[in-house]
Design a protein around this motif. Structure first.
Motif, PDB file in Angstrom:
ATOM      1  N   VAL A  47      30.024  33.381  60.177  1.00 15.87           N
ATOM      2  CA  VAL A  47      31.220  32.519  60.138  1.00 15.87           C
ATOM      3  C   VAL A  47      32.528  33.291  60.378  1.00 15.87           C
ATOM      4  O   VAL A  47      33.312  32.919  61.244  1.00 15.87           O
ATOM      5  N   PRO A  48      32.784  34.388  59.661  1.00 11.40           N
ATOM      6  CA  PRO A  48      34.061  35.075  59.910  1.00 11.40           C
ATOM      7  C   PRO A  48      34.193  35.601  61.340  1.00 11.40           C
ATOM      8  O   PRO A  48      35.302  35.672  61.879  1.00 11.40           O
ATOM      9  N   PHE A  51      35.874  33.464  64.185  1.00 11.15           N
ATOM     10  CA  PHE A  51      37.335  33.359  64.233  1.00 11.15           C
ATOM     11  C   PHE A  51      37.859  33.764  65.603  1.00 11.15           C
ATOM     12  O   PHE A  51      38.870  33.264  66.073  1.00 11.15           O
ATOM     13  N   TYR A  52      37.161  34.692  66.252  1.00  9.66           N
ATOM     14  CA  TYR A  52      37.634  35.208  67.525  1.00  9.66           C
ATOM     15  C   TYR A  52      37.108  34.432  68.724  1.00  9.66           C
ATOM     16  O   TYR A  52      37.323  34.808  69.856  1.00  9.66           O
ATOM     17  N   MET A 341      37.301  24.839  59.588  1.00  8.16           N
ATOM     18  CA  MET A 341      38.625  25.104  59.006  1.00  8.16           C
ATOM     19  C   MET A 341      39.272  26.319  59.654  1.00  8.16           C
ATOM     20  O   MET A 341      40.473  26.358  59.877  1.00  8.16           O
ATOM     21  N   ILE A 342      38.434  27.335  59.957  1.00  9.88           N
ATOM     22  CA  ILE A 342      38.961  28.542  60.591  1.00  9.88           C
ATOM     23  C   ILE A 342      39.644  28.187  61.893  1.00  9.88           C
ATOM     24  O   ILE A 342      40.622  28.795  62.289  1.00  9.88           O
ATOM     25  N   HIS A 343      39.126  27.147  62.567  1.00 15.78           N
ATOM     26  CA  HIS A 343      39.714  26.770  63.847  1.00 15.78           C
ATOM     27  C   HIS A 343      40.715  25.629  63.700  1.00 15.78           C
ATOM     28  O   HIS A 343      41.044  24.952  64.673  1.00 15.78           O
ATOM     29  N   GLY A 344      41.153  25.403  62.485  1.00 18.29           N
ATOM     30  CA  GLY A 344      42.202  24.419  62.264  1.00 18.29           C
ATOM     31  C   GLY A 344      41.730  22.987  62.395  1.00 18.29           C
ATOM     32  O   GLY A 344      42.521  22.070  62.457  1.00 18.29           O
TER      33      GLY A 344
END
Lengths: 495, 321
Positions: A47-48, A51-52, A341-344
């Motif tokens: 998951v982290p 982010f990229y 959520m990480i991608h808004g």
């Protein structure tokens, strides 16, 4: 809707996305094969990193992992009777005997095709029902869950094997073990011996891998010492001629496939029930409905189909409450929410409105992932098939090592590794004395769910339990429970 | 276990070994003391991988690593709501190479209420606060009450209400307010936001405690009161329970080191954390997860800590049976 879906395909059908889906599926299968690790661990680690990536690529990648992970668990279950995940435990019951008969590829193909069928069915349900079904999921509260879980306890009868009494004893032990930890209502310690590692209770991972996978390896090692040839392969001799899976054989199981896919989808839609329960329910229902229940456990294709179709069907359906309500269906879906959520993108009632295009791109990715899963999994079977040729004295120690690594990685806890060894011993004793390990696991799984739902019901309704019969949904499940108990009791008496 | 001696060795080789080990320790620890950090720093997250705290920590560790000029490695040690990881860090050497990204709530509430813990209120040095969890009491807009005062008035008319809690600390705060007001609230335990939301939306409970998940639901959910010392970043018009009852939940996410860490190391970490907070990736993730950026320095954390502990002790004393 068709237009939106076509638009979704347009946006999603890029080389990068396909590549990420493939990577996800391969990674998922590998994590699923390793005992103790499964799609949940793979998702948590990845998951982290997403982010990229672009939002669609990120979700496509994670969806690929999730799909690969649920089918990967079946491979060690079939080949060496050491299920990589608890949800593949029932697969081992028929997959391993089939492998022993010299038909490991047939078993793996059945597992893969059933898995993809379940996946596909549940993805279609997701696309059709994402919005309307949110309303139904909200009707389920503590009384309804109490009834469903009570009903699930009748599974013990189907999973107990030869002796129902021993099955019930094993399940009771599972429930007992699950009460260790902090009380869910008052946070007081129960049998924790003030060990902080036990505050959350015994880890399901340690218990499942210890009793299901490790004990199987231990028992095979002892059997070899008692006069087997240590250099022999798991499947000795040549493959049986009948190692192919004919289309007719596969499709003759269509009622089972469809039933299991529906069960998996239903379980996936309701938050909190989980993949393992779906797998056991699918297997149990298939055995009850079968004309030849005595064949279950001896290598019945039906048994493999029932388990794999239902555990894979959870994956897509889990996203129904995730997308429509922002409520994760299980841990894997909760991790997906984190990735959104990480991608808004905020999963929940506003998601379809605000990010409609993205949602349909994700749907498109899921459908493409099914095709890729089928292809990659099919190629993989040839490779996994080679493993049964490896001598036991090489493969068994390696599996023990993998069990240790698999239990250690998700929590970085040696305490859990110790627990796993203890449960490995317990599992060995249970195997040798004919107590059903699957019943132990199902008891351990259902115990805390039942306690939480029942206590929530009692608190909400001021200890007035009449709600269990006045709520129509709950009443239906209670009646089903009574019916199955009566039918099973009646049947066994007659025999 | 570490005190086990090698019985199989001769005295001479044991002595030589011990000397060698001493020399190694001296060689590695001397420059480390002179020039922290001389090796990678471990940032423990006492929660499961993949959650919002771990995701924040993963990105923050990269920025922090750049500021410190050393790699910062995230390691999850989940269990018992953070108590397992906290125990581990409290026992780690206080050299600044093991630090923890953690919710202040667990570090203060657990030692006050849980028996058998091996860390206490003085086990950690608070280096800095990074952000704040947005805890609140919430409900849906279809209810006959739209703020806490109306809710209390409604409950006072003999209506017995069900409240979804999320374990120890939220349950105690619910019971505290109900007791102060002399009203009938039943705390219903839930396994976190994933279970609380369907209960609230499906009308199974009348209102709920939220750890911050309500931010996702826009106007489908209504904030009754902030559970923090201050008001919520997203709803500045809604009062906090601190204003109404003089109690507050600890909402800060903090970075701590085991107690006994030297002032130099603490100061170096504090400076690096403050600078790392401006990292664009970290700023982006906070924005997307809807967490406010809230840097509190070491001294500021002492004040926050003392206030919070006083508040929690008040709640514990009042709700103890």
């Amino acid at each position: 809707m068709i237009e939106s879906l076509v638009g979704g395909f347009e946006a999603a059908f890029t080389f990068t996305n396909l590549l990420f889906i493939c990577c996800g599926i391969v990674l998922g299968i590998i994590f699923g094969v390793l005992p103790g690790l499964g799609s949940v661990t793979a998702l948590a680690i990845m998951v982290p990193i997403t982010f990229y990536m672009s939002p669609v690529a990120a979700i496509a990648f994670l969806v690929g992992i999730n799909k690969g992970g649920t089918s990967g668990g079946a491979i060690p279950a079939i080949l060496i009777n050491a299920p990589g995940t608890p949800e593949a435990a029932a697969t081992a019951r028929d997959g391993y005997p089939l492998a022993r008969q010299g038909k490991p590829e047939k078993a793996m193909k059945m597992a893969l095709y059933s898995s993809v069928f379940g996946d596909f069915f549940s993805d279609v349900m997701l696309i059709l029902l994402a919005a309307p079904f949110a309303a139904i999921a909200l009707k389920f509260g503590p009384p309804e869950f109490t009834a469903i879980i009570l009903f699930s306890f009748t599974l013990i009868a189907a999973l107990a094997g030869k002796s129902l009494v021993k099955g019930i004893i094993a399940a009771a032990l599972g429930v007992f073990l699950s009460t260790i930890g902090l009380d869910p209502v008052d946070s007081t310690s129960r049998m924790t011996f003030n060990k902080v590692e036990l505050f959350d209770g015994i880890s399901l991972n340690a218990l499942a891998i210890g009793t299901l996978a490790l004990s199987s390896v231990i028992s095979q090692i002892f059997d070899t010492r008692r006069g087997g040839d240590p250099a022999a392969a798991i499947v000795g001799g040549d493959y049986a001629e009948d190692n192919k899976l004919r289309p007719r054989e596969y499709w003759s199981n269509w009622p089972t496939l469809l039933r299991s896919a529906c069960i998996g989808t239903g379980v996936g839609m309701l938050p909190g029930l989980g993949v393992s329960l779906a797998a056991f329910l699918g297997y149990g229902a298939a055995r009850r409905a079968s004309k030849t229940p005595e064949k279950f456990g001896t290598g019945a294709l039906e048994g493999i189909a029932a388990t794999e179709a239902s555990n894979s069907a959870v994956v897509g359906a889990n996203l129904i409450p995730t997308i429509s309500l922002g409520i994760p269906g299980n841990v894997a879906a909760a991790l997906l929410i984190g990735a959104f959520m990480i991608h808004g993108v905020v999963p929940g009632p506003l998601m379809m409105v605000e990010h409609g295009e993205l949602v349909y791109s994700i749907f498109a990715c899921m459908l493409m992932a099914n095709l890729l899963h089928l292809t990659i999994g099919r190629v993989g079977i040839r490779i996994w098939g080679l493993f049964v040729r490896v001598p036991k004295n090489i493969i068994l120690p390696v599996v023990i090592l993998l069990c240790i690594v698999g239990v250690y990685i998700p929590t970085n806890s040696l305490f859990d590794v110790g627990l796993m060894f203890a449960f490995g011993g317990l599992g060995y004793l249970m195997r040798k004395s004919g107590f059903s390990i699957v019943c132990l696991v199902i008891g351990f799984l259902l115990g805390p769910m039942f306690e939480m739902s029942l206590r929530q019901t009692m608190l909400m309704h001021k200890t007035d339990l009449s709600i269990l019969v006045t709520s129509p949904i709950s009443l239906v499940f209670l009646l089903l429970t009574v019916y199955f108990l009566w039918r099973f009791g009646f049947r066994t008496k007659r025999h | 276990m570490l005190s086990k001696t090698g019985f199989g060795f001769s005295t001479r080789s044991a002595l030589l070994g011990a000397l060698g080990a001493l020399a190694m320790v001296a060689a590695t620890s001397l420059p480390a003391a002179a020039e922290y950090p001389a090796k990678p720093v471990t940032l423990v997250v006492p929660y499961k991988a993949g959650g919002s705290t771990e995701t924040m920590a993963q990105l923050f560790s990269k920025a922090l690593g750049r500021e410190l000029g050393q790699k910062v490695v995230v390691r999850t040690r989940p269990g018992a709501g953070g108590a397992v990881g906290s125990t581990y860090v409290s026992k780690a050497p206080a050299d600044g190479y093991t630090i923890m990204f953690v919710a202040l709530a667990g570090l203060t509430w657990d030692p006050l209420t849980k028996k058998g813990l091996e860390f206490d209120l003085n086990s950690f040095r608070y280096i800095a606060g990074v952000t704040e969890y947005q805890m609140a009491f919430i409900t849906t807009p279809d209810k006959p009450y739209g703020n806490l005062a109306e809710l209390i008035a409604y409950s006072g008319k003999g209506n017995s209400l069900n409240v979804a809690d999320q374990g120890g600390i939220s349950k105690a705060f619910i019971n505290y307010i109900a007791k102060k007001e002399g009203i009938d609230w039943t705390a219903i335990p839930t396994r976190g936001g994933g279970e609380m939301v369907p209960f609230l939306l499906g009308g199974k409970v009348d209102f709920a405690y939220s750890g911050g998940v309500h931010g996702k639901y826009g106007d489908k959910m209504l904030v009754l009161a902030s559970c923090l010392g201050g008001r919520l970043a997203a709803s500045p018009e809604v009062p906090s329970i601190k204003e109404l009852y003089g109690i507050a939940m600890p909402g800060n996410a903090v970075i701590v080191a085991p107690k006994g860490v030297s002032d130099e190391v603490a100061a170096k970490l504090e400076g690096a954390i403050q600078r790392a907070m401006n990292d664009p990736d970290f700023t982006k993730i906070l924005g997307k997860l809807k967490f406010p950026k809230k840097f509190v320095d070491g001294n500021g954390m002492k004040t926050v800590f003392n206030e919070v502990v006083a508040s929690l002790k008040k709640v514990v004393a009042a709700t103890r049976n």
